[in-house]
Design an enzyme around this catalytic site. Sequence first.
Site, mmCIF file in Angstrom:
data_model
loop_
_atom_site.group_PDB
_atom_site.id
_atom_site.type_symbol
_atom_site.label_atom_id
_atom_site.label_comp_id
_atom_site.label_asym_id
_atom_site.label_seq_id
_atom_site.Cartn_x
_atom_site.Cartn_y
_atom_site.Cartn_z
ATOM 1 N N TYR A 75 1.350 1.645 -8.075
ATOM 2 C CA TYR A 75 0.314 1.332 -7.081
ATOM 3 C C TYR A 75 -1.067 1.727 -7.616
ATOM 4 C CZ TYR A 75 -2.653 1.941 -2.954
ATOM 5 O OH TYR A 75 -3.702 1.895 -2.059
ATOM 6 N N PHE A 112 4.090 6.741 6.053
ATOM 7 C CA PHE A 112 3.107 7.629 5.418
ATOM 8 C C PHE A 112 3.258 9.022 6.019
ATOM 9 C CE2 PHE A 112 1.548 3.339 5.084
ATOM 10 C CZ PHE A 112 1.201 3.254 3.745
ATOM 11 N N GLU A 148 -6.040 7.109 -5.216
ATOM 12 C CA GLU A 148 -4.850 7.166 -6.073
ATOM 13 C C GLU A 148 -5.205 6.814 -7.527
ATOM 14 O OE1 GLU A 148 -1.221 7.841 -5.569
ATOM 15 O OE2 GLU A 148 -2.381 9.035 -4.186
ATOM 16 N N SER A 150 -8.890 2.884 -4.173
ATOM 17 C CA SER A 150 -8.174 4.056 -3.656
ATOM 18 C C SER A 150 -8.347 5.291 -4.532
ATOM 19 C CB SER A 150 -6.686 3.708 -3.592
ATOM 20 O OG SER A 150 -5.910 4.856 -3.401
ATOM 21 N N SER A 162 0.792 -1.233 0.000
ATOM 22 C CA SER A 162 0.000 0.000 0.000
ATOM 23 C C SER A 162 0.826 1.284 0.000
ATOM 24 C CB SER A 162 -0.926 -0.003 1.224
ATOM 25 O OG SER A 162 -0.182 0.275 2.396
ATOM 26 N N GLY A 215 9.241 15.584 1.712
ATOM 27 C CA GLY A 215 9.278 15.846 0.269
ATOM 28 C C GLY A 215 8.378 17.024 -0.083
ATOM 29 N N ARG A 230 1.749 10.205 9.661
ATOM 30 C CA ARG A 230 2.333 9.562 10.847
ATOM 31 C C ARG A 230 3.811 9.890 10.957
ATOM 32 N NH1 ARG A 230 2.293 4.790 13.966
ATOM 33 N NH2 ARG A 230 3.122 5.591 15.935
ATOM 34 N N ARG A 270 8.422 12.369 -5.627
ATOM 35 C CA ARG A 270 8.081 11.148 -6.386
ATOM 36 C C ARG A 270 8.304 11.339 -7.883
ATOM 37 N NH1 ARG A 270 2.838 9.319 -2.653
ATOM 38 N NH2 ARG A 270 4.153 9.247 -0.808
HETATM 39 P P1 NAP Z 1 -1.508 -1.199 5.518
HETATM 40 O O1 NAP Z 1 -1.499 -0.672 6.920
HETATM 41 O O2 NAP Z 1 -0.296 -1.040 4.666
HETATM 42 O O3 NAP Z 1 -1.861 -2.776 5.619
HETATM 43 C C1 NAP Z 1 -1.689 -3.637 4.512
HETATM 44 C C2 NAP Z 1 -1.974 -5.055 4.946
HETATM 45 O O4 NAP Z 1 -1.802 -5.940 3.827
HETATM 46 C C3 NAP Z 1 -1.052 -5.587 6.053
HETATM 47 O O5 NAP Z 1 -1.831 -6.332 6.971
HETATM 48 C C4 NAP Z 1 -0.111 -6.503 5.273
HETATM 49 O O6 NAP Z 1 0.419 -7.550 6.051
HETATM 50 C C5 NAP Z 1 -1.068 -7.089 4.252
HETATM 51 N N1 NAP Z 1 -0.389 -7.733 3.113
HETATM 52 C C6 NAP Z 1 0.463 -7.155 2.254
HETATM 53 N N2 NAP Z 1 0.867 -8.050 1.341
HETATM 54 C C7 NAP Z 1 0.263 -9.231 1.635
HETATM 55 C C8 NAP Z 1 0.285 -10.539 1.074
HETATM 56 N N3 NAP Z 1 1.049 -10.827 0.009
HETATM 57 N N4 NAP Z 1 -0.484 -11.503 1.622
HETATM 58 C C9 NAP Z 1 -1.227 -11.238 2.705
HETATM 59 N N5 NAP Z 1 -1.289 -10.021 3.289
HETATM 60 C C10 NAP Z 1 -0.546 -9.031 2.771
HETATM 61 O O7 NAP Z 1 -2.736 -0.593 4.700
HETATM 62 P P2 NAP Z 1 -4.044 0.214 5.225
HETATM 63 O O8 NAP Z 1 -3.720 1.662 5.299
HETATM 64 O O9 NAP Z 1 -4.651 -0.484 6.361
HETATM 65 O O10 NAP Z 1 -4.986 0.063 3.936
HETATM 66 C C11 NAP Z 1 -5.826 -1.068 3.758
HETATM 67 C C12 NAP Z 1 -6.163 -1.232 2.293
HETATM 68 O O11 NAP Z 1 -6.811 -0.057 1.818
HETATM 69 C C13 NAP Z 1 -4.956 -1.413 1.364
HETATM 70 O O12 NAP Z 1 -5.379 -2.256 0.308
HETATM 71 C C14 NAP Z 1 -4.681 -0.020 0.828
HETATM 72 O O13 NAP Z 1 -4.029 -0.097 -0.421
HETATM 73 C C15 NAP Z 1 -6.104 0.501 0.717
HETATM 74 N N6 NAP Z 1 -6.293 1.944 0.844
HETATM 75 C C16 NAP Z 1 -5.759 2.608 1.906
HETATM 76 C C17 NAP Z 1 -6.016 3.966 2.049
HETATM 77 C C18 NAP Z 1 -5.478 4.726 3.237
HETATM 78 O O14 NAP Z 1 -5.459 5.957 3.163
HETATM 79 N N7 NAP Z 1 -5.101 4.077 4.318
HETATM 80 C C19 NAP Z 1 -6.835 4.635 1.114
HETATM 81 C C20 NAP Z 1 -7.356 3.902 0.046
HETATM 82 C C21 NAP Z 1 -7.110 2.555 -0.077
HETATM 83 P P3 NAP Z 1 1.818 -7.392 6.863
HETATM 84 O O15 NAP Z 1 1.433 -6.803 8.190
HETATM 85 O O16 NAP Z 1 2.293 -8.798 6.936
HETATM 86 O O17 NAP Z 1 2.707 -6.487 6.072
HETATM 87 O O1 F7E Z 2 1.725 10.746 0.856
HETATM 88 C C1 F7E Z 2 3.637 13.847 0.181
HETATM 89 C C2 F7E Z 2 3.621 12.801 -0.917
HETATM 90 O O2 F7E Z 2 2.605 8.498 1.475
HETATM 91 C C3 F7E Z 2 0.828 11.833 0.831
HETATM 92 C C4 F7E Z 2 -1.762 5.327 0.875
HETATM 93 O O3 F7E Z 2 -2.525 4.898 1.989
HETATM 94 O O4 F7E Z 2 -3.279 7.139 0.468
HETATM 95 C C5 F7E Z 2 -1.916 6.821 0.712
HETATM 96 O O5 F7E Z 2 -1.099 7.233 -0.389
HETATM 97 C C6 F7E Z 2 1.467 13.029 0.154
HETATM 98 C C7 F7E Z 2 2.140 12.708 -1.202
HETATM 99 O O6 F7E Z 2 0.117 8.823 1.061
HETATM 100 C C8 F7E Z 2 6.535 13.125 2.244
HETATM 101 O O7 F7E Z 2 4.423 13.220 -2.026
HETATM 102 C C9 F7E Z 2 5.670 14.854 1.272
HETATM 103 O O8 F7E Z 2 1.760 13.683 -2.133
HETATM 104 O O9 F7E Z 2 1.097 9.718 3.102
HETATM 105 P P1 F7E Z 2 1.450 9.397 1.703
HETATM 106 P P2 F7E Z 2 -0.379 8.645 -0.445
HETATM 107 O O10 F7E Z 2 0.736 8.504 -1.398
HETATM 108 O O11 F7E Z 2 -1.392 9.720 -0.711
HETATM 109 C C10 F7E Z 2 -3.844 6.542 -0.704
HETATM 110 C C11 F7E Z 2 -5.287 6.952 -0.789
HETATM 111 C C12 F7E Z 2 -3.593 5.083 -0.776
HETATM 112 O O12 F7E Z 2 -4.416 4.351 -1.323
HETATM 113 C C13 F7E Z 2 -2.254 4.595 -0.370
HETATM 114 O O13 F7E Z 2 -2.294 3.203 -0.056
HETATM 115 O O14 F7E Z 2 2.503 13.518 0.986
HETATM 116 N N1 F7E Z 2 4.856 13.806 1.010
HETATM 117 N N2 F7E Z 2 6.706 14.467 2.020
HETATM 118 C C14 F7E Z 2 5.362 12.714 1.611
HETATM 119 N N3 F7E Z 2 4.924 11.439 1.670
HETATM 120 C C15 F7E Z 2 5.642 10.548 2.380
HETATM 121 N N4 F7E Z 2 5.203 9.281 2.483
HETATM 122 N N5 F7E Z 2 6.819 10.915 3.015
HETATM 123 C C16 F7E Z 2 7.305 12.175 2.976
HETATM 124 O O15 F7E Z 2 8.334 12.483 3.556
#
Ligand code: NAP
Ligand code: F7E
Length: 328
Positions: A148, A187, A126, A124, A83, A210, A190, A277
Amino acid sequence: MARKALITGTTGQDGAYLAEFLLGKGYEVHGMVRRSSTENFERIAHLRGRVTLHQADLLDQLSIVELIQKVRPDEVYNLAAQSFVPTSWVQPLLTGEFTGLGVTRMLEGIRLVDRSIRFYQASSSEMFGAVREEPQNEHTPFWPRSPYGVAKVYGHWITVNYRESYGIFACSGILFNHESPLRGKEFVTRKITDAVARIKLGLQDKLRLGNLDAMRDWGFSGDYVRAMWLMLQQDQPDDYVVATGEKHSVREFVELAFQHVDLDWRDWVEVDPALFRPAEVNTLRGDASKARRVLGWEPTVSFPELVRMMVDADLARVRREERGQVRD
Ligand code: NAP
Ligand code: F7E
């Protein structure tokens, strides 16, 4: 008899909130975990004994079929994925396997074992990438900007396709960024709140970030898992955008987080071009009016509340660690 839910990605941020939410609703909750040389169950430690864990992997079709056969869930929530967006450029093929084809493996498991199982796919914002309109809704065209995002577009359409091909009750939740004290530390939200806590307590002296101009629609994970469940309780399967409808820059997040502990962010933050990125998603803002209208879903945590919640949780955790009570 209690309804049964199977969650993939149960060790992740959303998996932990969803497991707790479903237990509260009286579900029998099963979690799929992949094998690892050291256990990483910290996020669900408080649920141990209440969630049944099973080993399987998104890469291993047979393990998924056997798991679904064994558990016979009423609902499957597919949250597992690679993710982290930057990693998807380093490991584009693995990201495609987990985040894209992994969805088909879950759907194939349902098709083979029991087509009446309801399925939730974690899609997502994204997928919108280089946004075609603002705010983004269920009809906004996709233009993903990372491997992704591309893999998530595949996961979204294969979910729609299994609904249309086999009549499976499959829903795709297009969730905008959602955060919490359980968010992974790489992320940006955090990374910031952890650094603010460590800087405040004299344990860190710089925060390298970044692109501070990137804008996101940030909500609270605890609110978003409720929307996942609501989607599977409807009469018809469908796709929904879940978002707050507000966008803020990374700079605003930083400013509020430092302000909360009476520090000026300019004294501590450095911009590091290495963290930019290859292709950026500059701005995202979702239109969740369909989720509001059909599911009756509303976010309950505002942007400033989210920032404060995360800073306070990190301050408390770092203080505990410093007292030697908790190892990270
Ligand atoms: P996360 O904290 O990164 O958790 C990802 C989970 O997937 C972990 O439990 C990881 O297990 C498991 N995993 C990864 N590869 C695997 C594999 N090959 N087989 C089995 N399990 C596997 O993600 P999250 O933030 O909770 O997000 C949950 C879902 O929503 C993800 O699909 C993410 O892409 C999607 N999403 C997230 C956001 C967001 O803002 N958080 C927004 C839109 C969509 P391990 O602990 O073993 O690594
Ligand atoms: O970045 C900028 C970076 O990594 C947010 C995942 O949960 O949400 C998440 O994806 C923004 C980007 O999340 C840093 O360039 C600046 O524009 O927290 P992020 P993300 O890429 O938006 C979507 C909905 C998902 O589905 C994904 O799984 O913040 N940024 N400086 C940075 N980002 C990171 N990580 N680290 C930096 O230092």
